[in-house]
Design a protein around this motif. Sequence first.
Motif, mmCIF file in Angstrom:
data_model
loop_
_atom_site.group_PDB
_atom_site.id
_atom_site.type_symbol
_atom_site.label_atom_id
_atom_site.label_comp_id
_atom_site.label_asym_id
_atom_site.label_seq_id
_atom_site.Cartn_x
_atom_site.Cartn_y
_atom_site.Cartn_z
ATOM 1 N N SER A 2 4.659 -3.342 0.678
ATOM 2 C CA SER A 2 5.120 -1.966 0.695
ATOM 3 C C SER A 2 5.552 -1.564 2.098
ATOM 4 N N PHE A 3 6.378 -0.542 2.151
ATOM 5 C CA PHE A 3 6.925 -0.083 3.412
ATOM 6 C C PHE A 3 6.559 1.384 3.563
ATOM 7 N N ILE A 4 5.738 1.698 4.552
ATOM 8 C CA ILE A 4 5.329 3.080 4.775
ATOM 9 C C ILE A 4 6.099 3.640 5.963
ATOM 10 N N TYR A 6 6.364 6.665 8.234
ATOM 11 C CA TYR A 6 5.727 7.902 8.660
ATOM 12 C C TYR A 6 6.757 8.905 9.177
ATOM 13 N N GLN B 5 1.557 -5.023 6.915
ATOM 14 C CA GLN B 5 2.177 -3.870 6.291
ATOM 15 C C GLN B 5 3.407 -3.455 7.100
ATOM 16 N N MET B 6 4.525 -3.248 6.421
ATOM 17 C CA MET B 6 5.707 -2.756 7.124
ATOM 18 C C MET B 6 5.572 -1.237 7.263
ATOM 19 N N VAL B 7 5.618 -0.754 8.492
ATOM 20 C CA VAL B 7 5.495 0.691 8.710
ATOM 21 C C VAL B 7 6.575 1.172 9.673
ATOM 22 N N MET B 8 6.757 2.480 9.716
ATOM 23 C CA MET B 8 7.693 3.075 10.674
ATOM 24 C C MET B 8 7.074 4.363 11.183
ATOM 25 N N TYR B 9 7.104 4.554 12.493
ATOM 26 C CA TYR B 9 6.570 5.785 13.084
ATOM 27 C C TYR B 9 7.711 6.606 13.680
#
Lengths: 195, 163
Positions: A2-4, A6, B5-9
């Motif tokens: 999954s891609f979160i 923010y 986990q792929m994340v973006m801030y």
Amino acid sequence: MSFINYASREINCKIVYYGPGLCGKTTNLQFVYQKTAPEAKGKMISLATETERTLFFDFLPLALGEIRGFKTRFHLYTVPGQVFYDASRKLILKGVDGVVFVADSQEERMDANIESLENLRFNLQEQGYDLDKIPYVVQYNKRDLPNIVTLEELRRELNPTNVPEFEACATTGEGVFETLKSVAKLILIDLKKGR
Amino acid sequence: MSYPQMVMYDEEFKQINAVIEKLLREANAKVIFLVDKNGQLISGVGETERFDTTSLASLTAGNIAATGGLAKLIGEKEFSILFHEGEKDNLHISIVGGRVILVVLFDSRSSLGLVRLRVKKASEELTVIFDRLMKKAEEKEKSSDTEFPFAEITDDDIDNLFS
Ligand SMILES: Nc1nc2c(ncn2[C@@H]2O[C@H](COP(=O)(O)OP(=O)(O)OP(=O)(O)O)[C@@H](O)[C@H]2O)c(=O)[nH]1
Ligand SMILES: [Mg+2]
């Protein structure tokens, strides 16, 4: 995976429908597409042969709503079920968050079901996933047909680990949303654990 | 699970957008997209509203995955640049930092040479940002610093999605 995001407050999850050729994976997505409100869905893309067999994948993006202020999206994919498209199936499993195994309940398709399930387990392993650890549900499709295997036998052969299972008739839509909802729920619960 | 986990801030999102906006101008491009290798759109600048960005992201990732499979078959690691030439519009697709796909759509107001040149520079900048992003995500995960939105999720929250 999954891609979160923010920054845009979005979360995207990938669900893959797996199963033998003609078991009804594409039909599942078509039904979801038909029954989803226009604002909650994107275009359904089908990369198919001229005879409507899936060639690479079907893709259906759903934006169901918000959880805790995050837009929650599910990207539904189907794999091509025909045995010789194995290379494509592997590619589509990349980054998967949850799997639906669609079985064809007809007697003559039992061998194909078993082979496809083994193929799923093997292809996941190759990507470093364990079918027993990821969000996973089973759908027994085509329950409307006359020559079908009993539920007990399907269970014994295809669901020895007792994951959530659903009887379905994808052409009329019976069991289709129950299946989707169940796998989506498992994915969100998995996310909650934070991996 | 073995996958991060792929994340973006917010911070990195702004930096990334600044880089691709600059690329849009300097390469005279019409639209630029950044797509995760799994087919999820990360960001887009330019005339994005003219395109079905979700479909575009998914097909781009499928395209990269398929050509990556081809590359392996002939003993290459991957084809890091793809170019599709149309009658009016062209697509320049490249892999940034091993995990993100950069898609540049341009027409005759630009040229392949110019796009290539500018993409190269932007890729280096983007790689630095994405590396930092990955590190940050890993650290946050370790420190189990839970601004994580789903920690408190309930069954009702999930059921409501489908009502
Ligand atoms: N009677 C009946 N037919 C079904 C059901 N589900 C699907 N079908 C039919 O089975 C055929 C194949 O369905 P698809 O959804 O294309 O199968 P698929 O799993 O996507 O097949 P591949 O793309 O080759 O892997 C179609 O003619 C469907 O209408 C069902 O529940 N009952
Ligand atoms: Mg199909």
